[in-house]
Design a protein around this motif. Sequence first.
Motif, short mmCIF file in Angstrom:
data_model
loop_
_atom_site.label_atom_id
_atom_site.label_comp_id
_atom_site.label_asym_id
_atom_site.label_seq_id
_atom_site.Cartn_x
_atom_site.Cartn_y
_atom_site.Cartn_z
N GLY A 24 29.74 1.99 6.40
CA GLY A 24 29.38 2.59 5.12
C GLY A 24 29.81 4.04 5.13
N ALA A 25 29.40 4.74 4.08
CA ALA A 25 29.88 6.11 3.84
C ALA A 25 29.64 7.04 5.02
CB ALA A 25 29.21 6.66 2.58
N GLY A 206 26.85 3.72 9.88
CA GLY A 206 26.90 4.66 8.75
C GLY A 206 26.60 4.05 7.41
N THR A 207 25.67 3.08 7.39
CA THR A 207 25.28 2.53 6.09
C THR A 207 23.76 2.48 5.97
OG1 THR A 207 25.45 0.66 4.55
CG2 THR A 207 25.44 0.12 6.91
N SER A 208 23.28 2.77 4.75
CA SER A 208 21.83 2.72 4.52
C SER A 208 21.36 1.27 4.42
CB SER A 208 21.50 3.48 3.23
OG SER A 208 22.25 2.92 2.15
N ALA A 209 22.30 0.34 4.38
CA ALA A 209 21.99 -1.11 4.39
C ALA A 209 21.04 -1.49 3.26
CB ALA A 209 21.40 -1.52 5.74
N VAL A 210 21.23 -0.87 2.10
CA VAL A 210 20.37 -1.21 0.94
C VAL A 210 21.14 -1.91 -0.17
CG1 VAL A 210 18.70 0.66 1.35
CG2 VAL A 210 20.69 1.09 -0.11
N ALA A 215 24.95 -5.67 2.82
CA ALA A 215 23.89 -5.53 3.83
C ALA A 215 23.52 -6.88 4.44
CB ALA A 215 22.67 -4.86 3.21
N GLY A 216 24.00 -7.96 3.83
CA GLY A 216 23.72 -9.28 4.40
C GLY A 216 24.71 -9.69 5.49
N ASN A 232 23.55 5.23 13.46
CA ASN A 232 23.13 5.93 12.25
C ASN A 232 22.07 6.95 12.65
OD1 ASN A 232 22.00 6.69 9.75
ND2 ASN A 232 22.50 4.70 8.86
N PRO A 233 22.22 8.22 12.18
CA PRO A 233 21.19 9.22 12.56
C PRO A 233 19.80 8.89 12.00
CG PRO A 233 23.16 10.28 11.69
CD PRO A 233 23.31 8.82 11.44
N THR A 234 19.76 8.02 10.94
CA THR A 234 18.43 7.71 10.39
C THR A 234 18.20 6.19 10.45
OG1 THR A 234 19.29 7.42 8.16
CG2 THR A 234 18.58 9.64 8.77
N THR A 235 16.94 5.80 10.27
CA THR A 235 16.63 4.36 10.33
C THR A 235 17.00 3.70 9.00
OG1 THR A 235 14.42 4.83 9.53
CG2 THR A 235 14.68 4.67 11.93
N THR A 236 17.19 2.39 9.08
CA THR A 236 17.55 1.61 7.88
C THR A 236 16.74 0.31 7.92
OG1 THR A 236 19.22 0.17 8.88
CG2 THR A 236 19.93 2.42 8.28
N PRO A 237 16.80 -0.49 6.85
CA PRO A 237 16.07 -1.78 6.86
C PRO A 237 16.53 -2.72 7.98
CG PRO A 237 16.70 -1.19 4.63
CD PRO A 237 17.36 -0.19 5.53
N LEU A 238 17.70 -2.45 8.57
CA LEU A 238 18.18 -3.32 9.65
C LEU A 238 17.77 -2.81 11.03
CD1 LEU A 238 21.82 -4.20 8.47
CD2 LEU A 238 19.87 -5.76 8.62
N SER A 239 17.25 -1.57 11.10
CA SER A 239 16.99 -0.96 12.42
C SER A 239 16.11 -1.83 13.31
CB SER A 239 16.33 0.42 12.25
OG SER A 239 17.18 1.27 11.51
#
Length: 262
Positions: A24-25, A206-210, A215-216, A232-239
């Motif tokens: 991702g971005a 690098g994706t927020s996975a939203v 994201a699937g 990814n520096p931040t957590t996402t729904p996939l973390s």
Amino acid sequence: MTPERLQEVREAVQEADGVVILTGAGVSAESGIPTFRDPGGVWARYRPEDLATPGAFSRDPRTVWEWYDFRRRTVLACTPNPGHEAIAGLLLQRSDATLVTQNVDGLHQRALEEARAREAKPNDEPLPDILELHGNLLRVRCTVCRMRADHREPIRTEGVDTLPRCPDCGALLRPDVVWFGEMLNSATLEASFAAAASAQICLVVGTSAVVHPAAGVPVATLQAGGDLVEVNPTTTPLSGRARWTFRAPSGQVLPEILAAPD
Ligand code: APR
């Protein structure tokens, strides 16, 4: 990001039977291209419904092209970063590695072209396909017929009559990207999910996975019994479903975990 975990993931990638990478971005952030949902990101400054929908284009093609011309010039002024280069190296090394990207900035393609140009022995094999789920800013397509072409020149947006037109049928050309409310290319989508379902490892970078269906794609690897690596520096729904996570920039992590076997 201990050396032991890096080595563990490096070995897991090398031993995996099939690797798929979803980007991702965030993978382009270190190249200076703003992401969409980080503070100050694209959607904090522009309203997608005003600029990235078929309705916006039919209402005001000149303004939409003005925005896309600005985005095209921005990405053309940027260069691939070590994260793009590490992915390009893996794609050139392994025929069982597949890149699926949500990005439209064309930096993965440029990294691949540059990596091929750097190869010691001349190689005229075709470059590996990149599965571009949301299209590519540096391609245009006709609003009426099936014409599609690479196009990196500046767009003349002084007036509607200066906008680019199809050389085949004369209709307006549009950016070859997927707008909100539009369907993704079904062949690209099927190929992405097929690659994910046959991979033992999926790197989610690098994706927020939203945004779905992108994201699937990593979930298809999990459902087939494979593992996720999240960068990814931040957590996402996939973390929570990742076997390994690296809370660091992809430009730092990817060269470490995708390095060619010693
Ligand atoms: N390295 C890795 N990840 C990073 C970095 C970096 N240097 N910098 C930021 N990130 C992460 C952010 O933490 C965030 O999780 O990249 C992610 C970017 O998320 P988004 O801005 O939502 O971008 P993306 O996931 O690609 O958006 C998906 O939404 O608007 C649509 O079509 C657009 O393709 C896009 C889709």
